[in-house]
Design a protein around this motif. Structure first.
Motif, PDB file in Angstrom:
ATOM      1  N   GLU A 119     -88.885  -6.540  53.210  1.00  0.00           N
ATOM      2  CA  GLU A 119     -87.456  -6.721  52.971  1.00  0.00           C
ATOM      3  C   GLU A 119     -86.714  -5.438  53.316  1.00  0.00           C
ATOM      4  OE1 GLU A 119     -84.405  -7.779  49.276  1.00  0.00           O
ATOM      5  OE2 GLU A 119     -86.576  -7.607  48.948  1.00  0.00           O
ATOM      6  N   GLU A 120     -85.758  -5.559  54.187  1.00  0.00           N
ATOM      7  CA  GLU A 120     -84.981  -4.395  54.585  1.00  0.00           C
ATOM      8  C   GLU A 120     -83.843  -4.180  53.585  1.00  0.00           C
ATOM      9  OE1 GLU A 120     -83.595  -4.680  58.527  1.00  0.00           O
ATOM     10  OE2 GLU A 120     -85.604  -4.759  59.440  1.00  0.00           O
ATOM     11  N   ILE A 121     -83.771  -2.980  53.060  1.00  0.00           N
ATOM     12  CA  ILE A 121     -82.742  -2.626  52.088  1.00  0.00           C
ATOM     13  C   ILE A 121     -81.712  -1.759  52.788  1.00  0.00           C
ATOM     14  CG2 ILE A 121     -82.272  -1.535  49.860  1.00  0.00           C
ATOM     15  CD1 ILE A 121     -85.175  -2.080  49.114  1.00  0.00           C
ATOM     16  N   GLY A 122     -80.460  -2.103  52.648  1.00  0.00           N
ATOM     17  CA  GLY A 122     -79.386  -1.350  53.296  1.00  0.00           C
ATOM     18  C   GLY A 122     -79.133  -0.027  52.601  1.00  0.00           C
ATOM     19  N   ASP A 123     -78.133   0.667  53.086  1.00  0.00           N
ATOM     20  CA  ASP A 123     -77.769   1.951  52.498  1.00  0.00           C
ATOM     21  C   ASP A 123     -77.246   1.758  51.081  1.00  0.00           C
ATOM     22  OD1 ASP A 123     -78.444   3.041  54.943  1.00  0.00           O
ATOM     23  OD2 ASP A 123     -76.388   2.962  55.712  1.00  0.00           O
ATOM     24  N   ILE A 185     -77.602  10.480  53.865  1.00  0.00           N
ATOM     25  CA  ILE A 185     -78.947  11.068  53.906  1.00  0.00           C
ATOM     26  C   ILE A 185     -79.883   9.934  54.301  1.00  0.00           C
ATOM     27  CG2 ILE A 185     -80.689  12.327  52.597  1.00  0.00           C
ATOM     28  CD1 ILE A 185     -78.364  13.068  50.637  1.00  0.00           C
ATOM     29  N   ASP A 186     -80.394   9.959  55.530  1.00  0.00           N
ATOM     30  CA  ASP A 186     -81.157   8.824  56.052  1.00  0.00           C
ATOM     31  C   ASP A 186     -82.554   8.767  55.442  1.00  0.00           C
ATOM     32  OD1 ASP A 186     -82.499  10.866  57.258  1.00  0.00           O
ATOM     33  OD2 ASP A 186     -81.976  10.318  59.314  1.00  0.00           O
ATOM     34  N   ARG A 187     -83.373   7.821  55.912  1.00  0.00           N
ATOM     35  CA  ARG A 187     -84.716   7.619  55.358  1.00  0.00           C
ATOM     36  C   ARG A 187     -85.646   8.798  55.611  1.00  0.00           C
ATOM     37  NH1 ARG A 187     -85.704   1.264  57.090  1.00  0.00           N
ATOM     38  NH2 ARG A 187     -83.833   0.446  56.013  1.00  0.00           N
ATOM     39  N   GLY A 188     -85.286   9.658  56.563  1.00  0.00           N
ATOM     40  CA  GLY A 188     -86.095  10.851  56.806  1.00  0.00           C
ATOM     41  C   GLY A 188     -85.584  12.071  56.083  1.00  0.00           C
ATOM     42  N   GLY A 189     -84.477  11.950  55.298  1.00  0.00           N
ATOM     43  CA  GLY A 189     -83.919  13.068  54.566  1.00  0.00           C
ATOM     44  C   GLY A 189     -82.954  13.896  55.377  1.00  0.00           C
ATOM     45  N   ASN A 190     -82.546  13.438  56.572  1.00  0.00           N
ATOM     46  CA  ASN A 190     -81.629  14.185  57.431  1.00  0.00           C
ATOM     47  C   ASN A 190     -80.184  13.796  57.137  1.00  0.00           C
ATOM     48  OD1 ASN A 190     -83.821  15.397  58.948  1.00  0.00           O
ATOM     49  ND2 ASN A 190     -84.097  13.384  59.888  1.00  0.00           N
ATOM     50  N   ILE A 191     -79.267  14.720  57.413  1.00  0.00           N
ATOM     51  CA  ILE A 191     -77.835  14.481  57.218  1.00  0.00           C
ATOM     52  C   ILE A 191     -77.283  13.871  58.506  1.00  0.00           C
ATOM     53  CG2 ILE A 191     -75.627  15.520  56.629  1.00  0.00           C
ATOM     54  CD1 ILE A 191     -77.746  15.674  54.421  1.00  0.00           C
ATOM     55  N   VAL A 192     -76.726  12.643  58.421  1.00  0.00           N
ATOM     56  CA  VAL A 192     -76.193  11.939  59.589  1.00  0.00           C
ATOM     57  C   VAL A 192     -74.866  11.290  59.198  1.00  0.00           C
ATOM     58  CG1 VAL A 192     -78.473  11.495  60.598  1.00  0.00           C
ATOM     59  CG2 VAL A 192     -77.482   9.836  59.007  1.00  0.00           C
ATOM     60  N   GLY A 193     -74.111  10.897  60.240  1.00  0.00           N
ATOM     61  CA  GLY A 193     -72.869  10.148  60.019  1.00  0.00           C
ATOM     62  C   GLY A 193     -71.838  10.892  59.214  1.00  0.00           C
ATOM     63  N   VAL A 194     -71.603  12.149  59.532  1.00  0.00           N
ATOM     64  CA  VAL A 194     -70.648  12.951  58.764  1.00  0.00           C
ATOM     65  C   VAL A 194     -69.228  12.577  59.184  1.00  0.00           C
ATOM     66  CG1 VAL A 194     -69.923  15.278  58.140  1.00  0.00           C
ATOM     67  CG2 VAL A 194     -72.340  14.810  58.634  1.00  0.00           C
ATOM     68  N   GLN A 195     -68.382  12.246  58.216  1.00  0.00           N
ATOM     69  CA  GLN A 195     -66.975  11.920  58.444  1.00  0.00           C
ATOM     70  C   GLN A 195     -66.118  12.735  57.490  1.00  0.00           C
ATOM     71  OE1 GLN A 195     -66.601   7.721  57.883  1.00  0.00           O
ATOM     72  NE2 GLN A 195     -67.841   7.188  59.670  1.00  0.00           N
ATOM     73  N   ALA A 196     -64.950  13.214  57.973  1.00  0.00           N
ATOM     74  CA  ALA A 196     -64.069  14.042  57.150  1.00  0.00           C
ATOM     75  C   ALA A 196     -62.630  13.612  57.340  1.00  0.00           C
ATOM     76  CB  ALA A 196     -64.230  15.521  57.513  1.00  0.00           C
ATOM     77  N   ARG A 197     -61.833  13.780  56.280  1.00  0.00           N
ATOM     78  CA  ARG A 197     -60.408  13.455  56.324  1.00  0.00           C
ATOM     79  C   ARG A 197     -59.666  14.535  55.548  1.00  0.00           C
ATOM     80  NH1 ARG A 197     -57.312  10.406  52.877  1.00  0.00           N
ATOM     81  NH2 ARG A 197     -59.200   9.672  51.820  1.00  0.00           N
ATOM     82  N   GLY A 198     -58.790  15.252  56.222  1.00  0.00           N
ATOM     83  CA  GLY A 198     -58.089  16.360  55.591  1.00  0.00           C
ATOM     84  C   GLY A 198     -56.694  16.534  56.128  1.00  0.00           C
ATOM     85  N   PRO A 199     -55.983  17.607  55.679  1.00  0.00           N
ATOM     86  CA  PRO A 199     -54.588  17.819  56.098  1.00  0.00           C
ATOM     87  C   PRO A 199     -54.442  18.317  57.527  1.00  0.00           C
ATOM     88  CG  PRO A 199     -55.287  19.583  54.640  1.00  0.00           C
ATOM     89  CD  PRO A 199     -56.396  18.587  54.646  1.00  0.00           C
ATOM     90  N   HIS A 200     -55.573  18.752  58.166  1.00  0.00           N
ATOM     91  CA  HIS A 200     -55.458  19.264  59.529  1.00  0.00           C
ATOM     92  C   HIS A 200     -56.770  18.987  60.266  1.00  0.00           C
ATOM     93  CE1 HIS A 200     -54.792  22.058  62.882  1.00  0.00           C
ATOM     94  NE2 HIS A 200     -53.497  21.994  62.551  1.00  0.00           N
TER      95      HIS A 200
END
Length: 241
Positions: A119-123, A185-200
């Motif tokens: 069974e595949e479990i999503g994020d 933090i993906d299944r391998g422990g890596n940081i992926v899909g970084v998104q940011a929202r700020g004033p500039h």
């Protein structure tokens, strides 16, 4: 001296009777006068029909049209029967028997193993993950809640140390500024899909750069399987005037 009138000729004796009879006659005549009705002779229906007042109705003259009967249906076409000669060979279908013979060898069928589909479990969000990702240095923090708090503190300290807060002054910003960062933090422990929202936009790029520098972690688990964990991080800094 003798009386001049005859006592039998006295009319006053029956005056009361005459008065009553007169009243009865007057009342009867009055009632008949009230109840008397008159009718207009022109409105009296005498039960006779005036034939002169009846309109003459024109009766259309009908003609008897002799419609000829429909033509009879055509006779059915004769059936064509193909005569097959006896000398022609006809292939017969041979039905083989499904019964086994004692002399035939019985082939054993190997057992079929049932393969269970994984069974595949999503994020899963960081707040509801069963086993949180472990930041380096938080391995001995204790239970899941303690490891979750240890990871949050470590991530905040790392970002505050690496983030360039002087960008706010360079961009002409004042007061308190907030940048909202979201990553996985993906299944391998890596940081992926970084998104940011700020004033500039430059602050957003700086936040993405810093978050991508986070070290590799032990991946989080849901139902005993490694899954991707969604993490949200607000970066707050104040620009000194």
């Amino acid at each position: 001296m003798e009386p001049k009138k005859n006592p039998k000729a006295d009319l006053t004796k029956r005056s009361t009777l005459f008065l009553q009879l007169g009243l009865i006659v007057v009342l009867f005549l009055t009632w008949q006068g009230i109840e008397w009705k008159t009718y207009d002779r022109s409105n009296i229906d005498i039960g006779q029909v005036n034939l002169d007042e009846l309109e003459e109705e024109d009766v259309p003259i009908t003609q008897n049209l002799n419609t000829p009967p429909p033509p009879p249906p055509p006779p059915p076409a004769p059936e064509i029967i193909d005569v097959v000669e006896d000398e022609e060979e006809v292939e017969e279908t041979i039905i083989e028997s499904t019964e086994t013979n004692q002399e035939e060898e019985i082939v054993e069928i190997e057992e079929v193993e049932d393969v269970e589909e994984e069974e595949e479990i999503g994020d899963v969000p960081f707040a509801v993950i069963e086993n949180v990702p472990i930041f380096p240095g938080c391995e001995g923090a204790g239970g899941n809640a303690a490891k979750k708090k240890c990871m949050s503190d470590k991530v905040k300290k790392f970002v505050n140390r690496k983030f360039n807060t002087e960008l706010g002054s360079e961009l002409g910003l004042t007061g308190v500024n907030r940048i909202y960062v979201r990553f996985k933090i993906d299944r391998g422990g890596n940081i992926v899909g970084v998104q940011a929202r700020g004033p500039h936009p430059r602050l957003e790029k700086e936040a993405q750069r810093v978050v991508k520098l986070l070290p590799k972690m032990t991946p989080g688990k849901q139902r005993g399987k490694a899954v991707g964990v969604l993490y949200s991080l607000p970066i707050v800094f104040q620009v000194q005037d």
